[in-house]
Design an enzyme around this catalytic site. Structure first.
Site, PDB file in Angstrom:
ATOM      1  N   SER A  15       4.973   7.807  -9.032  1.00 23.07           N
ATOM      2  CA  SER A  15       5.318   9.309  -8.749  1.00 23.07           C
ATOM      3  C   SER A  15       5.569  10.142  -9.693  1.00 23.07           C
ATOM      4  O   SER A  15       5.915   9.924 -10.463  1.00 23.07           O
ATOM      5  CB  SER A  15       6.531   9.034  -7.709  1.00 23.07           C
ATOM      6  OG  SER A  15       6.889  10.453  -7.321  1.00 23.07           O
ATOM      7  N   LYS A  66       7.952   7.865   5.724  1.00 22.52           N
ATOM      8  CA  LYS A  66       8.069   9.254   6.118  1.00 22.52           C
ATOM      9  C   LYS A  66       8.506   9.228   7.675  1.00 22.52           C
ATOM     10  O   LYS A  66       9.155  10.006   8.179  1.00 22.52           O
ATOM     11  CB  LYS A  66       6.920  10.008   5.879  1.00 22.52           C
ATOM     12  CG  LYS A  66       6.764  10.418   4.626  1.00 22.52           C
ATOM     13  CD  LYS A  66       5.362  11.164   4.166  1.00 22.52           C
ATOM     14  CE  LYS A  66       5.267  11.317   3.030  1.00 22.52           C
ATOM     15  NZ  LYS A  66       4.039  12.054   2.386  1.00 22.52           N
ATOM     16  N   ASP A 102       4.513  19.031   3.283  1.00 21.31           N
ATOM     17  CA  ASP A 102       2.821  18.443   2.746  1.00 21.31           C
ATOM     18  C   ASP A 102       1.883  19.365   3.228  1.00 21.31           C
ATOM     19  O   ASP A 102       0.837  19.976   2.375  1.00 21.31           O
ATOM     20  CB  ASP A 102       2.519  17.001   3.456  1.00 21.31           C
ATOM     21  CG  ASP A 102       3.347  15.932   2.667  1.00 21.31           C
ATOM     22  OD1 ASP A 102       3.640  16.146   1.592  1.00 21.31           O
ATOM     23  OD2 ASP A 102       3.068  14.888   3.251  1.00 21.31           O
ATOM     24  N   GLY A 127      -8.874  10.317   8.047  1.00 20.76           N
ATOM     25  CA  GLY A 127      -7.925   9.513   7.981  1.00 20.76           C
ATOM     26  C   GLY A 127      -6.721  10.061   8.907  1.00 20.76           C
ATOM     27  O   GLY A 127      -6.931  10.947   9.519  1.00 20.76           O
ATOM     28  N   ALA A 128      -6.043   8.969   9.467  1.00 22.67           N
ATOM     29  CA  ALA A 128      -4.824   9.361  10.664  1.00 22.67           C
ATOM     30  C   ALA A 128      -3.636   8.618  10.232  1.00 22.67           C
ATOM     31  O   ALA A 128      -2.865   7.946  11.216  1.00 22.67           O
ATOM     32  CB  ALA A 128      -5.542   8.667  11.941  1.00 22.67           C
ATOM     33  N   ASN A 151     -11.313   8.711  12.102  1.00 23.80           N
ATOM     34  CA  ASN A 151     -10.564   7.693  11.217  1.00 23.80           C
ATOM     35  C   ASN A 151     -11.426   6.548  11.400  1.00 23.80           C
ATOM     36  O   ASN A 151     -12.250   6.112  12.337  1.00 23.80           O
ATOM     37  CB  ASN A 151      -9.291   7.506  11.945  1.00 23.80           C
ATOM     38  CG  ASN A 151      -8.362   6.566  10.948  1.00 23.80           C
ATOM     39  OD1 ASN A 151      -8.382   6.790   9.762  1.00 23.80           O
ATOM     40  ND2 ASN A 151      -7.471   5.732  11.412  1.00 23.80           N
ATOM     41  N   ARG A 156      -6.386   5.092  16.262  1.00 21.09           N
ATOM     42  CA  ARG A 156      -5.024   5.856  15.569  1.00 21.09           C
ATOM     43  C   ARG A 156      -5.389   7.298  15.330  1.00 21.09           C
ATOM     44  O   ARG A 156      -4.495   8.076  15.442  1.00 21.09           O
ATOM     45  CB  ARG A 156      -5.064   5.425  14.159  1.00 21.09           C
ATOM     46  CG  ARG A 156      -4.074   4.204  13.765  1.00 21.09           C
ATOM     47  CD  ARG A 156      -4.085   3.899  12.142  1.00 21.09           C
ATOM     48  NE  ARG A 156      -2.925   4.588  11.664  1.00 21.09           N
ATOM     49  CZ  ARG A 156      -2.484   4.335  10.277  1.00 21.09           C
ATOM     50  NH1 ARG A 156      -3.334   3.742   9.498  1.00 21.09           N
ATOM     51  NH2 ARG A 156      -1.395   4.861   9.790  1.00 21.09           N
ATOM     52  N   TYR A 220      -5.201  12.294  -6.097  1.00 24.87           N
ATOM     53  CA  TYR A 220      -5.347  13.101  -7.520  1.00 24.87           C
ATOM     54  C   TYR A 220      -5.455  11.895  -8.398  1.00 24.87           C
ATOM     55  O   TYR A 220      -5.175  10.751  -8.141  1.00 24.87           O
ATOM     56  CB  TYR A 220      -4.192  13.961  -7.589  1.00 24.87           C
ATOM     57  CG  TYR A 220      -2.733  13.402  -7.179  1.00 24.87           C
ATOM     58  CD1 TYR A 220      -2.278  13.476  -5.998  1.00 24.87           C
ATOM     59  CD2 TYR A 220      -2.185  12.645  -8.287  1.00 24.87           C
ATOM     60  CE1 TYR A 220      -1.068  12.913  -5.889  1.00 24.87           C
ATOM     61  CE2 TYR A 220      -1.011  11.947  -7.934  1.00 24.87           C
ATOM     62  CZ  TYR A 220      -0.399  12.309  -6.840  1.00 24.87           C
ATOM     63  OH  TYR A 220       0.827  11.629  -6.456  1.00 24.87           O
ATOM     64  N   GLY A 242      -6.081  16.634  -4.806  1.00 21.15           N
ATOM     65  CA  GLY A 242      -5.011  17.078  -4.229  1.00 21.15           C
ATOM     66  C   GLY A 242      -3.585  17.433  -5.048  1.00 21.15           C
ATOM     67  O   GLY A 242      -2.421  17.413  -4.475  1.00 21.15           O
TER      68      GLY A 242
HETATM   69  P1  NDP Z   1      -1.410   5.812   5.507  1.00 21.17           P
HETATM   70  O1  NDP Z   1      -1.312   4.432   4.895  1.00 21.17           O
HETATM   71  O2  NDP Z   1      -0.478   6.411   6.545  1.00 21.17           O
HETATM   72  O3  NDP Z   1      -2.904   6.148   5.996  1.00 21.17           O
HETATM   73  C1  NDP Z   1      -4.122   5.517   5.398  1.00 21.17           C
HETATM   74  C2  NDP Z   1      -5.441   6.093   5.812  1.00 21.17           C
HETATM   75  O4  NDP Z   1      -6.572   5.728   5.098  1.00 21.17           O
HETATM   76  C3  NDP Z   1      -5.806   5.518   7.595  1.00 21.17           C
HETATM   77  O5  NDP Z   1      -6.048   6.381   8.064  1.00 21.17           O
HETATM   78  C4  NDP Z   1      -6.632   4.381   6.910  1.00 21.17           C
HETATM   79  O6  NDP Z   1      -7.587   4.131   7.968  1.00 21.17           O
HETATM   80  C5  NDP Z   1      -7.366   5.153   6.141  1.00 21.17           C
HETATM   81  N1  NDP Z   1      -8.212   4.139   4.959  1.00 21.17           N
HETATM   82  C6  NDP Z   1      -7.654   3.353   4.247  1.00 21.17           C
HETATM   83  N2  NDP Z   1      -8.698   2.741   3.406  1.00 21.17           N
HETATM   84  C7  NDP Z   1      -9.892   3.260   3.970  1.00 21.17           C
HETATM   85  C8  NDP Z   1     -11.369   3.302   3.671  1.00 21.17           C
HETATM   86  N3  NDP Z   1     -11.634   2.410   2.726  1.00 21.17           N
HETATM   87  N4  NDP Z   1     -12.171   3.921   4.368  1.00 21.17           N
HETATM   88  C9  NDP Z   1     -11.628   4.790   5.541  1.00 21.17           C
HETATM   89  N5  NDP Z   1     -10.440   5.025   5.672  1.00 21.17           N
HETATM   90  C10 NDP Z   1      -9.657   4.131   4.996  1.00 21.17           C
HETATM   91  O7  NDP Z   1      -1.542   6.912   3.992  1.00 21.17           O
HETATM   92  P2  NDP Z   1      -0.934   8.410   4.408  1.00 21.17           P
HETATM   93  O8  NDP Z   1      -1.481   9.018   5.138  1.00 21.17           O
HETATM   94  O9  NDP Z   1       0.635   8.471   3.875  1.00 21.17           O
HETATM   95  O10 NDP Z   1      -1.417   8.955   2.820  1.00 21.17           O
HETATM   96  C11 NDP Z   1      -2.893   8.640   2.552  1.00 21.17           C
HETATM   97  C12 NDP Z   1      -3.137   9.333   1.176  1.00 21.17           C
HETATM   98  O11 NDP Z   1      -2.802  10.729   0.962  1.00 21.17           O
HETATM   99  C13 NDP Z   1      -2.148   8.437   0.071  1.00 21.17           C
HETATM  100  O12 NDP Z   1      -2.981   7.665  -0.731  1.00 21.17           O
HETATM  101  C14 NDP Z   1      -1.408   9.454  -0.337  1.00 21.17           C
HETATM  102  O13 NDP Z   1      -0.937   9.169  -1.995  1.00 21.17           O
HETATM  103  C15 NDP Z   1      -2.017  10.820  -0.227  1.00 21.17           C
HETATM  104  N6  NDP Z   1      -1.021  12.108  -0.137  1.00 21.17           N
HETATM  105  C16 NDP Z   1      -1.244  13.112  -0.886  1.00 21.17           C
HETATM  106  C17 NDP Z   1      -0.104  14.085  -0.868  1.00 21.17           C
HETATM  107  C18 NDP Z   1      -0.418  15.350  -1.936  1.00 21.17           C
HETATM  108  O14 NDP Z   1       0.584  16.010  -1.964  1.00 21.17           O
HETATM  109  N7  NDP Z   1      -1.488  15.490  -2.692  1.00 21.17           N
HETATM  110  C19 NDP Z   1       0.764  14.386   0.135  1.00 21.17           C
HETATM  111  C20 NDP Z   1       0.628  12.987   1.035  1.00 21.17           C
HETATM  112  C21 NDP Z   1      -0.157  11.795   1.039  1.00 21.17           C
HETATM  113  P3  NDP Z   1      -7.137   3.034   9.197  1.00 21.17           P
HETATM  114  O15 NDP Z   1      -6.204   3.503  10.070  1.00 21.17           O
HETATM  115  O16 NDP Z   1      -8.430   2.712   9.513  1.00 21.17           O
HETATM  116  O17 NDP Z   1      -6.587   1.822   8.461  1.00 21.17           O
END
Ligand code: NDP
Length: 295
Positions: A15, A66, A102, A127-128, A151, A156, A220, A242
């Site tokens: 972090s 969260k 966010d 993504g979801a 997604n 999802r 990022y 990001g």
């Molecule tokens: P989650 O674990 O809740 O969700 C992850 C998502 O990524 C799911 O929809 C998953 O799909 C998808 N995913 C994972 N691997 C793949 C792949 N190989 N191909 C396609 N889709 C994939 O994470 P969060 O939503 O909480 O966070 C997502 C990212 O955003 C994090 O890495 C986090 O660091 C970043 N983030 C950045 C912020 C910023 O301020 N810049 C703020 C908040 C988050 P499935 O449902 O199919 O598994």
């Protein structure tokens, strides 16, 4: 000295929040104790309670807590309700309150850094997870014309759309899709809210969706490279990671807790001058120099 703050998650080693919040505090000639609390799944609620009982002022919540934070708070605002997730905790009159900064951070970064007005844009979110949930509400409030949540696991994406439609987003132009069902879409803005980049991948959507679109990765550091690089190669109009969103969502939390409005740009610039820690699976992997625009 400002009252203590913390970020709670699993893991939180990577972090940047302590560095960001301490840089904000320094802008006001203050020092800030901002700790990283890495807790086991079963200890989340007790760790939050102990932090505030011990005089803590504010807490950021990150993966995977969260949604648990949302269920824990006694009072939440519209943004937290739409997201069903909370990333910022604080006490008001002994009541645990929560919001989600966010999406506000993202919208501010798109408007102020990328100079994108957002009104009337067709947005495709990839993504979801919790991050996708957090950005839909603020994008709708910013006046986008429509949002498609796509997604890898389409069910999802539908859950996100259903939740938002039932929690303040009734009648809003929202759709859920699978990655291979995007044929008729011509997105102006594509937001990668997936964590694929952590595994050095990017979401597998048809390349023609990216051509001419603005592409923004919530990740990022090295983790943003796969999507940003690919999008640039496919002819994206503009590409960004990001980091700006990260610093801007932190600024929202900081202002809420301390009543002080920090300057965002110097902190983003200072972070961009350093190789950022990667969100890599392999902690021995050497972080790559951060890249922003690939084009
Ligand atoms: P989650 O674990 O809740 O969700 C992850 C998502 O990524 C799911 O929809 C998953 O799909 C998808 N995913 C994972 N691997 C793949 C792949 N190989 N191909 C396609 N889709 C994939 O994470 P969060 O939503 O909480 O966070 C997502 C990212 O955003 C994090 O890495 C986090 O660091 C970043 N983030 C950045 C912020 C910023 O301020 N810049 C703020 C908040 C988050 P499935 O449902 O199919 O598994």
């Amino acid at each position: 000295m400002l009252k203590p703050c913390a970020v709670i998650g699993q893991p939180v080693d990577h972090s940047l929040s302590p560095a960001i919040h301490q840089a904000f505090a320094a802008q006001f000639g203050e020092t800030l104790e901002y700790s990283k609390l890495e807790v086991a799944e079963e200890d989340f609620e007790s760790a939050v309670n102990n932090f505030f009982k011990g005089g803590g002022l504010g807490m950021n919540v990150t993966l995977p807590f969260k949604e648990r934070a949302f269920r824990m708070v006694q009072k939440f605002d519209e943004l937290a309700e739409m997201a069903g997730a909370v990333n910022t905790l604080y006490l008001r009159c002994e009541i645990l309150c929560g919001t989600n900064t966010d999406g506000v951070g993202l919208v501010r970064d798109l408007r102020q850094t990328l100079h994108q007005p957002l009104d009337g844009m067709q947005v495709l979110i990839l993504g979801a997870g919790g991050a996708a949930r957090g950005i839909v509400g603020p994008l709708l409030q910013a006046g986008v014309a429509g949002i498609t949540v796509a997604n890898r696991t389409p069910a999802r994406a539908q859950q996100v759309v259903d939740w938002i439609s039932q929690h303040g987003g009734e009648g809003q132009p929202l759709m859920a899709r699978a990655f291979d069902k995007l044929v008729e879409l011509s997105p102006d803005l594509i937001i990668n809210a997936s964590s694929a980049g952590i595994d050095n991948k990017y979401p597998e959507i048809p390349a023609d969706k990216v051509n001419g679109a603005i592409c923004y990765d919530l990740l990022y550091g090295p983790a943003a490279i796969p999507f940003c690089q690919w999008a640039g190669q496919q002819g994206a109009r503009q590409v960004s990671d990001g980091l700006g969103m990260l610093v801007r969502q932190a600024a929202e939390s900081f202002q809420l807790w301390h009543g002080l409005k920090p300057q965002v740009t110097p902190v983003v610039e200072a972070l961009r001058a350093e190789p950022l820690p990667g969100l890599c699976r392999d902690p021995t992997e050497k972080p790559l120099q951060h890249r922003r625009n690939q084009k």
